[in-house]
Enzyme design. Structure first.
Site, PDB file in Angstrom:
ATOM      1  N   LYS A 155       0.770  -1.146   0.070  1.00 14.89           N
ATOM      2  CA  LYS A 155       0.013  -0.093  -0.064  1.00 14.89           C
ATOM      3  C   LYS A 155       0.773   1.274   0.036  1.00 14.89           C
ATOM      4  CE  LYS A 155      -4.354  -1.452   1.076  1.00 14.89           C
ATOM      5  NZ  LYS A 155      -5.760  -1.304   1.706  1.00 14.89           N
ATOM      6  N   LYS A 176      -6.608  -8.165  -7.385  1.00 10.19           N
ATOM      7  CA  LYS A 176      -7.885  -8.524  -6.758  1.00 10.19           C
ATOM      8  C   LYS A 176      -8.828  -7.277  -7.200  1.00 10.19           C
ATOM      9  CE  LYS A 176      -7.548  -6.344  -2.153  1.00 10.19           C
ATOM     10  NZ  LYS A 176      -8.079  -6.537  -0.774  1.00 10.19           N
ATOM     11  N   LYS A 184     -11.807  -1.739  -4.356  1.00  3.69           N
ATOM     12  CA  LYS A 184     -12.478  -0.373  -4.307  1.00  3.69           C
ATOM     13  C   LYS A 184     -11.931   0.538  -5.142  1.00  3.69           C
ATOM     14  CE  LYS A 184     -14.216  -1.169   0.295  1.00  3.69           C
ATOM     15  NZ  LYS A 184     -13.107  -1.475   1.590  1.00  3.69           N
TER      16      LYS A 184
HETATM   17  N1  AQP Z   1     -11.357  -9.147  -4.136  1.00  7.03           N
HETATM   18  C1  AQP Z   1     -11.811  -9.723  -2.794  1.00  7.03           C
HETATM   19  N2  AQP Z   1     -12.014 -10.937  -2.699  1.00  7.03           N
HETATM   20  C2  AQP Z   1     -12.441 -11.452  -1.724  1.00  7.03           C
HETATM   21  N3  AQP Z   1     -12.282 -10.793  -0.396  1.00  7.03           N
HETATM   22  C3  AQP Z   1     -12.189  -9.437  -0.452  1.00  7.03           C
HETATM   23  N4  AQP Z   1     -12.168  -8.376   0.369  1.00  7.03           N
HETATM   24  C4  AQP Z   1     -11.827  -7.344  -0.192  1.00  7.03           C
HETATM   25  N5  AQP Z   1     -11.384  -7.519  -1.444  1.00  7.03           N
HETATM   26  C5  AQP Z   1     -11.601  -8.919  -1.716  1.00  7.03           C
HETATM   27  C6  AQP Z   1     -12.579  -8.623   1.808  1.00  7.03           C
HETATM   28  O1  AQP Z   1     -13.564  -7.817   2.026  1.00  7.03           O
HETATM   29  C7  AQP Z   1     -13.403  -7.398   3.499  1.00  7.03           C
HETATM   30  C8  AQP Z   1     -13.411  -5.876   3.691  1.00  7.03           C
HETATM   31  O2  AQP Z   1     -12.169  -5.403   3.083  1.00  7.03           O
HETATM   32  P1  AQP Z   1     -11.803  -3.866   3.444  1.00  7.03           P
HETATM   33  O3  AQP Z   1     -12.765  -3.122   3.066  1.00  7.03           O
HETATM   34  O4  AQP Z   1     -11.511  -3.662   4.929  1.00  7.03           O
HETATM   35  O5  AQP Z   1     -10.519  -3.597   2.711  1.00  7.03           O
HETATM   36  P2  AQP Z   1      -9.580  -4.093   1.436  1.00  7.03           P
HETATM   37  O6  AQP Z   1      -9.426  -5.712   1.610  1.00  7.03           O
HETATM   38  O7  AQP Z   1      -8.424  -3.352   1.615  1.00  7.03           O
HETATM   39  O8  AQP Z   1     -10.722  -3.947   0.256  1.00  7.03           O
HETATM   40  P3  AQP Z   1     -10.222  -3.304  -1.267  1.00  7.03           P
HETATM   41  O9  AQP Z   1     -11.774  -3.588  -1.895  1.00  7.03           O
HETATM   42  O10 AQP Z   1      -9.346  -4.052  -1.823  1.00  7.03           O
HETATM   43  O11 AQP Z   1     -10.109  -1.870  -0.611  1.00  7.03           O
HETATM   44  P4  AQP Z   1      -8.966  -1.011  -1.298  1.00  7.03           P
HETATM   45  O12 AQP Z   1      -9.204  -0.973  -2.621  1.00  7.03           O
HETATM   46  O13 AQP Z   1      -9.570   0.340  -0.537  1.00  7.03           O
HETATM   47  O14 AQP Z   1      -7.877  -1.556  -0.647  1.00  7.03           O
HETATM   48  C9  AQP Z   1     -11.869  -8.203   3.888  1.00  7.03           C
HETATM   49  O15 AQP Z   1     -12.199  -9.204   4.808  1.00  7.03           O
HETATM   50  C10 AQP Z   1     -11.238  -8.444   2.784  1.00  7.03           C
HETATM   51  O16 AQP Z   1     -10.569  -9.601   3.101  1.00  7.03           O
END
Ligand code: AQP
Length: 333
Positions: free
Chosen positions: A114, A198, A201
């Site tokens: 990150k 992956k 968001k």
């Molecule tokens: N692509 C994914 N596949 C499976 N699980 C996922 N999670 C996130 N992306 C995937 C799971 O969703 C939960 C919440 O995630 P988060 O919002 O706390 O943060 P993150 O993992 O950083 O999600 P993003 O979408 O990738 O956000 P950004 O782009 O802001 O970094 C967690 O349990 C995560 O494992």
């Protein structure tokens, strides 16, 4: 033995199919299990480890709550609240940051990913993120944490911190050492445009993900445009390691239909992609459109959403304050 579950989702906008299949769907199943208490947190303190626009953040907190409720979480069965409304999270995070070692945090791969190349410019919060995550979990005597594969390392760190505190302060079992609950069917839902990344968001391309607020036409269009390859659908036995985009779509299909990958492969073996994509779109519309419609309805009544959060924070504060009072005695404050 009864289970206590804690998990969180960042209110950083665009909640998507990966968040649903990897986390929220599972939250709902756990909520409905016997002898299980669930605490689900909108982790806004984690969200500000990178820059946020205040107006957007406020909107995203309500949208995350609306997504939880629209997906089947029930605030009468689970405790649902925002992290910043329970001061004990920050207080415990400070105490634990005096227990965690810099060497442990230096090994965290998510920070490296990150922060990117210019680590010096990353916030201290982004670096200390796993300590706050440990505080979130340990504050509630959590026994089980449903996490994605990507969060496994942070959970290991949480366990190390709990054990070190208990040993250092000679208070065996005061901080409960939690167990991870890793999703078994798949590790991660990947981007529809490039299965090396992956579904996320923050991906600048909206076509890379199915948002939980997408309507029918948008879902159909995104699946039509999803990357595949030039070969036909795999036969039953084909190893899909070298066809990540196809594997990803099949995994999405399997998760939504409740069938195994093998069964899904068998169903589409020899058919063309347009047929598979049509079935996949239908299934996605069937599962996601009701959620999307419900989110829109819930967002029309902001007062109701704010009341749900207030109620949840009152329950969470009761737990949090009690734990901090006990902890302060142990530390000698
Ligand atoms: N692509 C994914 N596949 C499976 N699980 C996922 N999670 C996130 N992306 C995937 C799971 O969703 C939960 C919440 O995630 P988060 O919002 O706390 O943060 P993150 O993992 O950083 O999600 P993003 O979408 O990738 O956000 P950004 O782009 O802001 O970094 C967690 O349990 C995560 O494992």
């Amino acid at each position: 033995m009864s289970k206590k579950i804690f998990s969180g989702v960042q209110p950083s906008g665009n909640l998507h199919l990966g968040n649903y299949l990897g986390a929220i769907k599972n939250f709902v199943e756990l909520q409905n299990e016997k002898n299980t208490e669930c605490i689900y947190c909108i982790v806004d303190l984690h969200a500000i480890t990178v820059k946020q626009d205040p107006q957007e953040l406020k909107k995203n907190i309500r949208e995350t709550l609306a997504t939880f409720i629209a997906s089947g979480l029930n605030s009468k069965k689970s405790i649902i609240f925002s992290q910043s409304s329970v001061a004990a999270h920050s207080e415990l995070a400070w105490i634990l940051s005096c227990v965690a070692r810099i060497g442990w945090l230096n090994r965290m791969t998510q920070f490296k990913e990150k922060a990117g190349k210019d680590k010096e410019k990353a916030s201290i919060g982004l670096y200390a993120y796993p300590v706050l995550m440990a505080a979130d979990i340990l504050l509630y005597d959590t026994t089980h944490v449903p996490v994605g594969e990507d969060q496994k390392q942070h959970l290991e760190l949480c366990r190390d911190i709990a054990q070190r505190f208990n040993n250092e302060f000679r208070s065996p079992n005061f901080l409960k050492v939690p167990e991870p609950m890793i999703q078994k069917n798949f590790s991660r839902i990947m981007s529809l445009k490039d299965a090396k990344n992956k579904m996320s968001k923050s991906d600048p391309s909206d076509l890379s993900r199915i948002n939980l607020t997408d309507d029918k036409d948008t879902i159909i269009n995104k699946i039509k445009k999803a990357k595949t390859d030039t070969m036909p659908m795999p036969d039953e036995k084909e190893d899909l390691k070298n066809r990540p985009e196809v594997l990803n779509l099949l995994e999405i299909f399997s998760c939504l239909s409740g069938n195994s990958i093998e069964k899904s492969k068998k169903q589409f073996c020899g058919k063309n992609f347009s047929e598979f994509k049509e079935e996949l779109s239908n299934l996605l519309v069937e599962k996601i459109e009701p959620i999307s419609n419900e989110i829109k309805k819930l967002l029309d009544d902001k007062k109701n959403l704010d009341n749900i959060l207030l109620e949840g924070s009152q329950k969470a504060n009761e737990y949090g304050e009690k734990k901090i009072i006990e902890m302060k005695k142990i530390i000698g404050f």
